[in-house]
Design a protein around this motif. Structure first.
Motif, PDB file in Angstrom:
ATOM      1  N   ARG A 138       0.807  -1.211   0.000  1.00  0.00           N
ATOM      2  CA  ARG A 138       0.000   0.000   0.000  1.00  0.00           C
ATOM      3  C   ARG A 138       0.841   1.263   0.000  1.00  0.00           C
ATOM      4  O   ARG A 138       0.538   2.208  -0.730  1.00  0.00           O
ATOM      5  CB  ARG A 138      -0.923   0.016   1.226  1.00  0.00           C
ATOM      6  CG  ARG A 138      -2.051  -1.024   1.151  1.00  0.00           C
ATOM      7  CD  ARG A 138      -2.924  -0.952   2.384  1.00  0.00           C
ATOM      8  NE  ARG A 138      -3.457   0.387   2.580  1.00  0.00           N
ATOM      9  CZ  ARG A 138      -4.505   0.894   1.930  1.00  0.00           C
ATOM     10  NH1 ARG A 138      -5.158   0.157   1.051  1.00  0.00           N
ATOM     11  NH2 ARG A 138      -4.914   2.114   2.185  1.00  0.00           N
ATOM     12  N   GLY A 181       2.275   1.564  -3.913  1.00  0.00           N
ATOM     13  CA  GLY A 181       1.090   2.239  -4.438  1.00  0.00           C
ATOM     14  C   GLY A 181      -0.037   1.307  -4.821  1.00  0.00           C
ATOM     15  O   GLY A 181      -0.968   1.682  -5.523  1.00  0.00           O
ATOM     16  N   THR A 188      -3.025   0.003  -3.633  1.00  0.00           N
ATOM     17  CA  THR A 188      -3.947   0.168  -2.511  1.00  0.00           C
ATOM     18  C   THR A 188      -5.185  -0.697  -2.635  1.00  0.00           C
ATOM     19  O   THR A 188      -6.110  -0.569  -1.837  1.00  0.00           O
ATOM     20  CB  THR A 188      -4.374   1.644  -2.397  1.00  0.00           C
ATOM     21  OG1 THR A 188      -4.969   2.055  -3.631  1.00  0.00           O
ATOM     22  CG2 THR A 188      -3.188   2.524  -2.070  1.00  0.00           C
ATOM     23  N   ARG A 201      -9.458  -0.619  -7.725  1.00  0.00           N
ATOM     24  CA  ARG A 201      -9.150   0.749  -8.158  1.00  0.00           C
ATOM     25  C   ARG A 201      -9.836   1.803  -7.299  1.00  0.00           C
ATOM     26  O   ARG A 201      -9.346   2.915  -7.180  1.00  0.00           O
ATOM     27  CB  ARG A 201      -9.610   0.971  -9.602  1.00  0.00           C
ATOM     28  CG  ARG A 201      -8.599   0.676 -10.666  1.00  0.00           C
ATOM     29  CD  ARG A 201      -9.010   1.371 -11.962  1.00  0.00           C
ATOM     30  NE  ARG A 201     -10.357   1.040 -12.379  1.00  0.00           N
ATOM     31  CZ  ARG A 201     -10.690   0.024 -13.173  1.00  0.00           C
ATOM     32  NH1 ARG A 201      -9.755  -0.796 -13.629  1.00  0.00           N
ATOM     33  NH2 ARG A 201     -11.951  -0.203 -13.514  1.00  0.00           N
ATOM     34  N   LEU A 250     -11.041   4.276  -4.599  1.00  0.00           N
ATOM     35  CA  LEU A 250     -10.224   4.898  -3.556  1.00  0.00           C
ATOM     36  C   LEU A 250     -11.047   5.146  -2.299  1.00  0.00           C
ATOM     37  O   LEU A 250     -12.018   5.904  -2.316  1.00  0.00           O
ATOM     38  CB  LEU A 250      -9.640   6.219  -4.072  1.00  0.00           C
ATOM     39  CG  LEU A 250      -8.650   6.049  -5.233  1.00  0.00           C
ATOM     40  CD1 LEU A 250      -8.196   7.418  -5.744  1.00  0.00           C
ATOM     41  CD2 LEU A 250      -7.447   5.221  -4.827  1.00  0.00           C
ATOM     42  N   ASP A 306      -6.658   5.492   1.028  1.00  0.00           N
ATOM     43  CA  ASP A 306      -5.997   5.102  -0.222  1.00  0.00           C
ATOM     44  C   ASP A 306      -5.330   6.239  -0.990  1.00  0.00           C
ATOM     45  O   ASP A 306      -4.846   6.007  -2.093  1.00  0.00           O
ATOM     46  CB  ASP A 306      -7.018   4.415  -1.151  1.00  0.00           C
ATOM     47  CG  ASP A 306      -7.474   3.066  -0.609  1.00  0.00           C
ATOM     48  OD1 ASP A 306      -8.536   2.586  -1.039  1.00  0.00           O
ATOM     49  OD2 ASP A 306      -6.777   2.499   0.256  1.00  0.00           O
ATOM     50  N   THR A 307      -5.343   7.454  -0.465  1.00  0.00           N
ATOM     51  CA  THR A 307      -4.714   8.543  -1.216  1.00  0.00           C
ATOM     52  C   THR A 307      -3.472   9.062  -0.504  1.00  0.00           C
ATOM     53  O   THR A 307      -3.271   8.840   0.682  1.00  0.00           O
ATOM     54  CB  THR A 307      -5.673   9.726  -1.408  1.00  0.00           C
ATOM     55  OG1 THR A 307      -6.160  10.124  -0.123  1.00  0.00           O
ATOM     56  CG2 THR A 307      -6.837   9.363  -2.294  1.00  0.00           C
ATOM     57  N   VAL A 308      -2.657   9.726  -1.285  1.00  0.00           N
ATOM     58  CA  VAL A 308      -1.437  10.331  -0.749  1.00  0.00           C
ATOM     59  C   VAL A 308      -1.351  11.758  -1.281  1.00  0.00           C
ATOM     60  O   VAL A 308      -2.043  12.116  -2.232  1.00  0.00           O
ATOM     61  CB  VAL A 308      -0.174   9.545  -1.175  1.00  0.00           C
ATOM     62  CG1 VAL A 308      -0.181   8.158  -0.555  1.00  0.00           C
ATOM     63  CG2 VAL A 308      -0.068   9.451  -2.692  1.00  0.00           C
ATOM     64  N   ALA A 309      -0.503  12.561  -0.644  1.00  0.00           N
ATOM     65  CA  ALA A 309      -0.250  13.921  -1.130  1.00  0.00           C
ATOM     66  C   ALA A 309       1.244  14.195  -0.991  1.00  0.00           C
ATOM     67  O   ALA A 309       1.886  13.650  -0.088  1.00  0.00           O
ATOM     68  CB  ALA A 309      -1.044  14.932  -0.314  1.00  0.00           C
ATOM     69  N   TRP A 350     -10.016  14.969   2.643  1.00  0.00           N
ATOM     70  CA  TRP A 350     -10.481  13.722   2.021  1.00  0.00           C
ATOM     71  C   TRP A 350     -10.768  12.772   3.168  1.00  0.00           C
ATOM     72  O   TRP A 350      -9.902  12.538   4.005  1.00  0.00           O
ATOM     73  CB  TRP A 350      -9.375  13.188   1.103  1.00  0.00           C
ATOM     74  CG  TRP A 350      -9.485  11.774   0.656  1.00  0.00           C
ATOM     75  CD1 TRP A 350      -9.049  10.652   1.300  1.00  0.00           C
ATOM     76  CD2 TRP A 350     -10.038  11.310  -0.586  1.00  0.00           C
ATOM     77  NE1 TRP A 350      -9.291   9.531   0.562  1.00  0.00           N
ATOM     78  CE2 TRP A 350      -9.888   9.898  -0.601  1.00  0.00           C
ATOM     79  CE3 TRP A 350     -10.629  11.943  -1.681  1.00  0.00           C
ATOM     80  CZ2 TRP A 350     -10.333   9.114  -1.676  1.00  0.00           C
ATOM     81  CZ3 TRP A 350     -11.053  11.165  -2.752  1.00  0.00           C
ATOM     82  CH2 TRP A 350     -10.915   9.764  -2.745  1.00  0.00           C
ATOM     83  N   SER A 367     -14.586  10.071   0.238  1.00  0.00           N
ATOM     84  CA  SER A 367     -14.006   8.947  -0.495  1.00  0.00           C
ATOM     85  C   SER A 367     -15.082   7.880  -0.683  1.00  0.00           C
ATOM     86  O   SER A 367     -16.187   8.012  -0.154  1.00  0.00           O
ATOM     87  CB  SER A 367     -12.851   8.350   0.311  1.00  0.00           C
ATOM     88  OG  SER A 367     -13.367   7.719   1.482  1.00  0.00           O
ATOM     89  N   LYS A 376      -2.005  12.655   6.997  1.00  0.00           N
ATOM     90  CA  LYS A 376      -2.883  11.489   6.857  1.00  0.00           C
ATOM     91  C   LYS A 376      -3.038  10.843   8.227  1.00  0.00           C
ATOM     92  O   LYS A 376      -2.059  10.611   8.939  1.00  0.00           O
ATOM     93  CB  LYS A 376      -2.262  10.494   5.879  1.00  0.00           C
ATOM     94  CG  LYS A 376      -3.111   9.261   5.586  1.00  0.00           C
ATOM     95  CD  LYS A 376      -2.560   8.596   4.327  1.00  0.00           C
ATOM     96  CE  LYS A 376      -3.186   7.288   3.996  1.00  0.00           C
ATOM     97  NZ  LYS A 376      -2.679   6.765   2.721  1.00  0.00           N
TER      98      LYS A 376
END
Lengths: 285, 158, 745
Positions: free
Chosen positions: B30, B34, B36, C29, C31, C35-38, C220, C249, C279
């Motif tokens: 994860r 990447g 996820t 797939r 999200l 499940d997200t990043v910055a 988010w 999300s 996060k």
């Protein structure tokens, strides 16, 4: 923390014996990783034993089986001959956790984690399994029932680890069974468990038996009064009553979030009867 | 802790990463790779949302150290569909409304495929016990069982 | 208000197309919250109280702040202090200021380069606590000498003489219950207890926050209501609502538990302090300890019945505890307890009591499951004593159109009788039972809500439609919304794309709760479609050179309204859209409303259970759910709600509970010992959907999501009680409890 995948038993022993800090064996990791994540333990060294030759083999030996300490529950379950000879042990390791957990968990790991409620330990004890340890002073064999000293503690000394578990040859008309009580059908830690191994005479009478109770004492109970209750019988009503009573008397359980003393004591008797019946029917079949 | 360099295969592709010895395969998938699609529901092997295959064996990736995957083959949900088409299991899940929130779905698909690859004709009971380690809170499992059995029938006919 | 549609015969509503987010979810797939990043993202961790109740004497986080990799630490002082009231409670719950009120109550949070660094830093925060006595059980907390959780929180109508923990009192009913009991041939009085349970969503709370130096912020998060999150977080962070954009999300389960805010203000505050995105993901243990389980309850019920099964009077006293902060969930319980019955005399009293437990949140039909469990158990016991068929007893007393409900309003069209009759006629009801087996049934009910809703519907030049709504999809609602848009417009489902907007892109939408989405968002979508249709008719009129009044809409096209309007072939939506730039510009419809007219949804569950008399282990053998959906827009997702709610209720009835030690700490904060049903625990869950249309919705829709969790508690308890021949009055009916009941003579 350091991780080393030992390539030989000698290397593993040296690493473990020479480690000044806390070391742990990694086989399936289903207990170790949970303890790591919850910060229950903070090992300095993890020795992965899965790559040591022989640790993942199941070999016929002297009429029985020698099971490498890194064999997973799933692999055990796929070994037809072993499961046919020891259906109770098969039941035991197929009840640990889930399919995913069985994909990793090992008999040796389940034993050495030394939880009072471990599923395979009563089965190994009832089976009369012999555990082969290897360490700085060479190898030694220990009966399964003597490996665990207390909850979370084994008799292994510094530098020692389990190399294999030996299941002895089965006399004719022998079989075993394992039952445990859990609130759900799967996924739970046993509230009470029982493993019974029996051998029958040609006329169907029980001539040898081992009865092990789990989750009702700090360590698995290998109870001789339970055995006395059923030796020389065909599990008639009076033998069953005596067995149930002996099992309940032998219990020394605790109250915890999984069960009360009263409940465990009662159900131990019920499971002892039911497990003995299954083992008896299998042995006679 | 010293970072270790690991070379492994994920969904057939050679992959390299560095990680600390105590990072789980789930964390690496994860956070470093990447990927996820594999989910964390509990981190302790009790929910199955993180199910993957390692060397063809169904496991919880939260119970595997990433360093153990050196030279191994890992299969995740991202590798289930091929190019332009969904796997039969994935399509039947949609057709049978076998997902509501979908968070358990990747784990259940991986687990279901592992069963059907081993046993193409499971009974409902065998299927339920195989999936006991995959918690679903939305569906009551009913449509999941229907979907897997429908997919199994299609896969047997194929 | 009456919302009507011309549609009489449905072509698409009632079918089962693929859901629009299906591919994303089966491939991994989609999200979700974590499940997200910055870029430059920090990871956060939260320090939580190990005490059930304690004064915070001091917090020294200097060592934590100095730790390698740490960029910010926040405590309660970093949130804007709110005035007393519900916002203040949320603020205190997010980060305690002077006292910690439950095991797991947050006191500080750290953001660092790695999660590991943040967790190490937590250990360096020095918090000095002064432990206070705690109270955990609702009846204990009501006593005048109970340890006080919070003082001065009682509403005016709470009588004198109770502990300060009693914060709320309510009363509902009508008629003379004393006179009613005097008419009864048989009276049963029972007391019940239920434990707190958790929604058990598989996805832990997670968010990614970015608060920049110009007073803007992006958030988010997995939530059931992004507008609610925006409103609360902007208050707690001192932001203008319009400057905080919250994006929902995909959500991995909510069931009411993600209608609240727990970690989002912390992440925003950390982001503000560090100048970087932060996060924050909860661990499973934190979810159990520090989000919102249900109330626990202690309930007394008394019901009188004549020999032939007519209820003459009913009384219930409900004592609920929703943790350390005041709430009024007991009002829902008190209102719903007898809702399935047409009562001449009924009285329900409710109390809310504070305890040192986490702040409760809704769990599908909050307050109703335990109340109806108690009432349905007593009705079942009376049926047994009087040797009457339990469905006949329900039918004899069932609420119907014109009944004055136990909570006040008079019912319009409701489907209880139809669901009862369907249950009676079903083969399940006639199937023979074996030894140690019992059959139980329960009726159930939920009010359902409407609420503030906005929908925008854009007609794209290629003839496709974009529907923009603001309610996170927790059960397949995007498919239903698309179906309703397609139906009203007369275009294929595949031409519709429904998306969920962030808070900056659409007007306010109330939380996805109250089973309101298919109802409210559905009706707003239909109205928005009607708005677009009206505009398209105008364009057609323009193209044809006739009055707009002379154009109507049929089968996805504008047609002349009658012979006199002129002979023009139909202009399809696609054709009108294609020339929209030349006829005045892009075409859209919209609708904003505070919707009312939601219809109640009744359900009946049948359960067959088998009990092992030697161990108390229970197996559910067969389960059937009957429910009135008004109109099942997408039947697969209606079935899904029925099955999912039933499974949750079965878990609640048999195994799920919050277990506390004497130290007031939660003992089972994981999925190992908080036991939700696994696949091998459950049989098939059969479903029968009834459709008694709700006059308040253009297509007759009733919310369905919450009712299904209400009947299982009573249905399972009644089945088990009948199987063992003893009446059980405490949930969960874990094996030791059942065995104890069996063995006690």
């Amino acid at each position: 923390m350091r991780y080393v995948a030992a390539q030989t038993a000698v290397e593993a022993v040296e690493l473990l014996a020479n480690e000044a800090g806390i070391s742990r064996i990694l086989s399936g990791g289903t207990d170790l990783l949970v303890q790591l994540k919850s910060q229950m333990i903070a090992p300095d060294l993890i020795v992965d034993v899965k790559h040591i030759p022989g640790m993942r083999d199941i070999l016929p030996h002297e009429g029985g089986f020698r099971i490498g300490a890194a064999v997973s529950g799933a692999e055990l379950g796929e070994h037809k001959a072993l499961c046919a000879a020891w259906p109770g042990l098969a039941e035991g390791f197929q009840l640990i956790g889930s399919t995913q957990v069985q994909g990793r968990a090992t008999l040796a790991g389940n034993l050495c984690n030394a939880s009072p409620a471990a599923d395979t330990v009563p089965c190994l004890v009832a089976a009369g399994a012999i555990v082969r340890l290897v360490g700085p002073n060479g190898s030694r064999d220990v009966a399964a029932e003597s490996v665990i000293a207390a909850p979370g503690r084994t008799v292994l000394t510094k530098g020692e680890f389990v190399e294999s578990i030996f299941l002895p040859a089965r006399p004719l008309k022998s079989s075993d069974a394992y039952l445990r009580f859990t609130p759900r059908s799967e996924m739970d830690i046993a509230v009470v468990s029982c493993a019974v191994s029996v051998t029958l005479a040609p006329d169907g009478m029980i001539v040898a038996a081992r009865v092990a109770l789990g989750a009702v004492a700090p360590t698995v109970l290998l109870d001789s009064d339970c055995v006395k209750a059923i030796i020389g019988t065909k599990l008639e009503a009076s033998a069953m009553a005596a067995l149930a009573k002996a099992a309940s008397v032998a219990c020394n359980p605790i109250d915890d979030k999984r069960g009360t003393i009263e409940y465990r004591t009662h159900v131990a008797g019920v499971l002892a009867r039911r497990t003995a019946q299954i083992a008896f029917d299998r042995a006679g079949a | 802790m010293k970072n270790t360099h690991i070379a492994t295969k994920v969904n057939g592709d050679g992959v390299e990463f560095t990680c600390e010895p105590d990072e789980t395969l789930l964390e690496v998938l994860r956070n470093r790779l990447g990927l996820t699609g594999t989910k964390e529901g509990c981190g302790t092997g009790d929910c199955g949302a993180c199910s993957v295959l390692v060397n063809g064996r169904l496991v919880c990736s939260c119970l595997v150290l990433a360093v153990e995957t050196q030279g191994a083959e890992v299969s995740t949900i991202e590798g289930m569909a091929s190019g332009d088409g969904l796997h039969i299991l994935q399509q039947t899940f949609i057709d049978h409304a076998a997902l509501q929130c979908g968070i358990c779905t990747p784990g259940i698909l991986i687990a279901a495929k592992a069963l059907l690859d081993k046993n193409p004709s499971p009974t409902d009971s065998e299927l339920r016990f195989w999936l006991a380690g995959n918690l679903c809170r939305c569906t009551g499992y009913d449509k999941i069982i229907s979907a897997v059995q429908a997919a199994a029938a299609k896969m047997r006919a194929a | 208000m009456n919302y009507v549609s011309k549609i009489r015969k449905f072509k698409q509503v009632g079918t089962r197309p693929a859901r629009p987010d299906g591919d994303d979810k089966v491939t991994g797939r989609a999200l979700y919250g974590a499940d997200t990043v910055a870029p430059g993202m920090l990871m956060a961790a939260v320090l939580r109280s190990p005490h059930a109740h304690a004064q915070i004497v001091s917090i020294d986080f200097s060592a934590a702040l100095a730790h390698d990799g740490v960029k910010a630490v926040v405590t309660g002082a970093d949130l804007v202090a709110q005035d007393e009231g519900s916002l203040r409670d949320i603020q205190e719950n997010c980060l305690a200021t002077t006292r910690v009120l439950y095991d797991g109550h947050a006191v500080a949070a750290v953001a660092a380069l790695t999660l590991k660094a943040a967790q190490e830093a937590l250990k360096l925060i020095k918090v000095e606590y002064s432990a206070l006595p705690h109270v955990i059980e609702v009846d204990d907390a009501m006593r005048a000498d109970a340890p006080i959780v919070q003082s001065g929180r009682a509403l005016e109508n709470v009588p004198e003489g109770f502990s300060q923990n009693v914060t709320y009192h309510c009363q509902f009913g009508h008629g003379d219950t004393d006179a009613g009991f005097a008419l009864a041939d048989e009276i049963v009085t029972r007391s019940f207890k239920t434990a707190a349970t958790h929604q058990g969503y598989i996805e832990p709370h997670a968010c990614l926050a970015q608060m920049t130096t110009d007073g803007k912020a992006e958030l988010w998060c997995c939530t059931q209501g992004q507008y609610n999150v925006r409103d609360i977080c902007s208050a707690l962070l001192g932001l203008e609502g319009s400057q905080l954009r919250v994006t929902a999300s995909e959500i991995g389960g909510g069931f009411g538990g993600k209608t609240n805010v727990f970690i989002e203000p912390l992440a925003l505050a950390l982001s503000h302090k560090s100048g970087r995105p932060v996060k924050l993901v909860m661990s499973r243990s934190e979810v159990f300890r520090a989000t919102g389980p249900t109330v626990s309850s202690s309930i007394d019920v008394k019901i009188g019945m004549t020999r032939d099964g007519r209820i003459t009077a009913g009384r219930a006293e409900l004592r609920y505890s929703g943790g350390a902060f005041p709430n009024e969930t007991v009002s829902m319980g008190a209102q719903s307890a007898f809702a399935a019955y047409d009562m001449a005399a009924v009285e329900t009293l409710g109390w809310n009591v504070l305890t040192n437990r986490p702040k409760e949140a809704a769990y599908r039909a909050p307050g109703a499951p335990m109340a109806i469990y108690a009432v349905e158990s007593v009705v079942d016991e009376l049926s047994q004593i009087l040797n009457l068929d339990p469905i006949d007893v329900r039918l004899k007393n069932a609420a119907r159109k014109g009944s004055k409900s136990s909570y006040g309003p008079t019912f319009d069209d409701v489907g209880l009788i139809e669901t009862l009759e369907a249950a009676k006629a079903h083969p399940h009801y006639q199937a023979p039972l074996g030894p140690n087996q019992g059959r139980g049934l329960s009726a159930g009910f939920w009010f359902n809500f409407g609420g503030n809703t906005c929908v925008s519907l854009n007609v794209n030049t290629d003839g496709t439609i974009s529907v923009i709504e603001g309610n996170p999809d927790i059960g397949g609602s995007r498919a239903s919304i698309s179906l309703m848009a397609a139906e009203e417009l007369g275009v294929p489902y595949e031409k519709i794309r429904t998306i969920i907007a962030d808070t900056a892109s659409l007007g306010h939408n109330d939380i996805t709760d109250g089973s309101r989405v298919t109802f409210s968002v559905g009706l707003a979508t239909i109205k928005a479609a009607q708005d677009a249709i009206q505009k398209m008719c105008g364009r057609a009129a323009q193209i044809w050179g006739i009055d707009a009044d002379a154009v109507t809409w049929e089968d996805g096209a504008a047609v002349p309204a009658g012979e006199n309007a002129g002979k023009f072939p139909p202009l399809s939506l696609a054709e009108i859209a294609a020339v929209s730039f030349e006829t005045g510009g892009p075409i859209a419809g919209h609708f904003e409303v505070n919707a009312d007219g939601a219809g109640v949804s009744f359900g009946v569950h049948l359960c067959d259970a088998e009990v092992d008399p030697e161990t108390g282990a229970t197996k559910i053998l067969r389960y059937t759910v009957f429910q009135d959906a008004g109109r099942a827009v997408h039947p697969s997702y209606v079935e899904g709600q029925m099955q999912g709610g039933a499974a949750q209720g079965i878990g609640w009835a048999l195994n799920e509970e919050y277990i506390y030690g004497k130290d007031g700490r939660l003992q089972n904060s994981g999925f190992l010992d908080y036991r939700i049903p696994v696949a091998s625990d459950l049989p098939r869950i059969d479903t029968v959907i009834l459709e008694i249309p709700n006059p308040g919705h253009p297509y007759g829709v009733r919310g369905v999501g919450e009712t299904p969790i209400v009947p299982p508690l009573g249905a399972v308890s009644n089945a088990v009680s009948r199987a063992i021949g003893k009446r059980l009055t405490q949930l969960p009916m874990s094996p030791p409890r059942i065995l104890q009941a069996i063995l006690k003579g």
